[in-house]
Motif scaffolding. Structure first.
Motif, PDB file in Angstrom:
ATOM      1  N   ARG A 162      -3.558   3.331  -0.521  1.00 61.50           N
ATOM      2  CA  ARG A 162      -3.980   2.834  -1.831  1.00 61.50           C
ATOM      3  C   ARG A 162      -3.298   1.492  -2.097  1.00 61.50           C
ATOM      4  O   ARG A 162      -2.102   1.341  -1.869  1.00 61.50           O
ATOM      5  CB  ARG A 162      -3.581   3.841  -2.914  1.00 61.50           C
ATOM      6  N   MET A 163      -4.084   0.524  -2.580  1.00 60.57           N
ATOM      7  CA  MET A 163      -3.549  -0.806  -2.832  1.00 60.57           C
ATOM      8  C   MET A 163      -2.768  -0.794  -4.143  1.00 60.57           C
ATOM      9  O   MET A 163      -3.353  -0.666  -5.212  1.00 60.57           O
ATOM     10  CB  MET A 163      -4.685  -1.827  -2.935  1.00 60.57           C
ATOM     11  N   LEU A 217       0.828  -1.191   0.000  1.00 52.82           N
ATOM     12  CA  LEU A 217       0.000   0.000   0.000  1.00 52.82           C
ATOM     13  C   LEU A 217       0.864   1.243   0.000  1.00 52.82           C
ATOM     14  O   LEU A 217       1.936   1.262   0.596  1.00 52.82           O
ATOM     15  CB  LEU A 217      -0.818   0.039   1.293  1.00 52.82           C
TER      16      LEU A 217
END
Ligand SMILES: [Zn+2]
Length: 315
Positions: free
Chosen positions: A85-86, A81
């Motif tokens: 956010r991945m 991450l």
């Protein structure tokens, strides 16, 4: 004392706990657990289940605890991450590119849950939990190596989590140990994972002509130790060798005090630890190898959820 919620979001299931934060240094007391499914190919369902798990634990607290106050929510997930956010999520492809922290925060607010929310890589959660409450407690530099179906890793260096430029530091499983090795889940060859993960130990055993069927690393290890299966013996010797090379690289690069193993393979008996340490000792710089502990985790299956909960305590 505040309560925290910790969630471990894996490729098949979402495990969550509601825990009461104890005074500094003590393991939070788990008061309620929940388990829901992950849907690796459905973004809506997976996010929906994460939200449901949190909401369920939250209402449990509200209904059953006098003066309930939620101090924070921590979520551990595979992949890596950057700012919530991945960036890469091999076992839950549907989450790739999702700003998970913001999306979850929004949906939880709609349900009236406004606590602070932290999202972190699950291997980092593991090493954090072991550093705070488990086998690495009291050490400033600890490396977590999680050897299950795959191999993950997390770094706590000089008392702080080390994330690297993209939040992807610690991907120990995908370090090349010997490129003449088996194909890895990531597509490359001869990675630490494709030599030494539980799944690959079994695959190498079968490929080498091993006769036991439906077997796992524990049975292969036991057969090798007992000297009753020559293929198992060869596969395990090779496993110790590659494991030792990987561990020696970590020792020489990071000079840790302790390397804590997690995942299914970490449950092998002490003789396994003796053999990988002996192999690491051959390859590591002697002055750096001396005194390094290579040990099993202490929190077992709870390391993931407790590590996630620890994010809420630290954050
Ligand atoms: Zn790989």
């Amino acid at each position: 004392m505040a309560y925290v919620i910790g969630l471990d979001v894996g490729g098949t299931k979402i495990e969550g706990v509601l825990a009461r934060a104890a005074y500094h240094g003590s393991i939070p007391k788990v008061v309620r657990k929940v388990r829901l499914q992950t849907h690796p190919s459905s973004r809506e369902k997976t996010i929906g289940n994460i939200v449901d798990a949190v909401a369920w634990l939250y209402s449990y607290g509200k209904e059953n605890v006098n003066g309930f106050r939620l101090g924070g929510i921590g979520i551990g997930t595979s992949g890596f991450l950057r700012n919530g956010r991945m960036e890469m999520v091999p076992n839950i492809p549907a989450l790739k590119g999702v700003q998970l922290r913001n999306v979850l925060q929004e949906q939880l607010r709609e349900k009236g849950i406004n606590s602070s929310l932290h999202v972190e890589n699950d291997s980092i959660c593991f090493v954090l939990a072991e550093s705070m409450w488990g086998a690495a407690r009291g050490f400033k530099s600890a490396i977590g190596v999680i050897v299950g179906t795959g191999i993950g890793g997390g770094l706590v260096l000089d008392g702080r989590v080390y994330r690297g430029r993209n939040g992807g530091a610690g991907h120990i499983g995908h370090v090349t140990i010997d490129p003449a090795g088996p194909r890895c889940g990531c597509g490359q060859f001869g990675h630490f994972e494709s030599w030494c993960s539980g799944k690959h130990i079994v695959m190498r055993y079968i490929a080498a002509g091993g006769k036991m069927r439906g077997t796992g690393p524990a049975a292969i290890f036991a057969a090798a130790e007992a000297g009753r299966d020559a293929v198992a013996g060869r596969v395990m010797v090779e496993t110790y060798e590659k494991f030792g090379i990987a561990i020696a690289g970590l020792i020489n690069t990071f000079n840790p005090e302790v390397i804590v193993l997690g995942g299914g393979v970490s449950n092998l008996p002490p003789a396994f630890y003796k053999r990988i340490a002996a192999a690491a000792g051959k390859y590591a710089y002697p002055a750096l190898f001396r005194g390094v502990k290579i040990i099993r985790n202490r929190l077992g299956d709870d390391a993931g959820v407790l590590g996630a909960a620890s994010l809420a305590l630290n954050g």
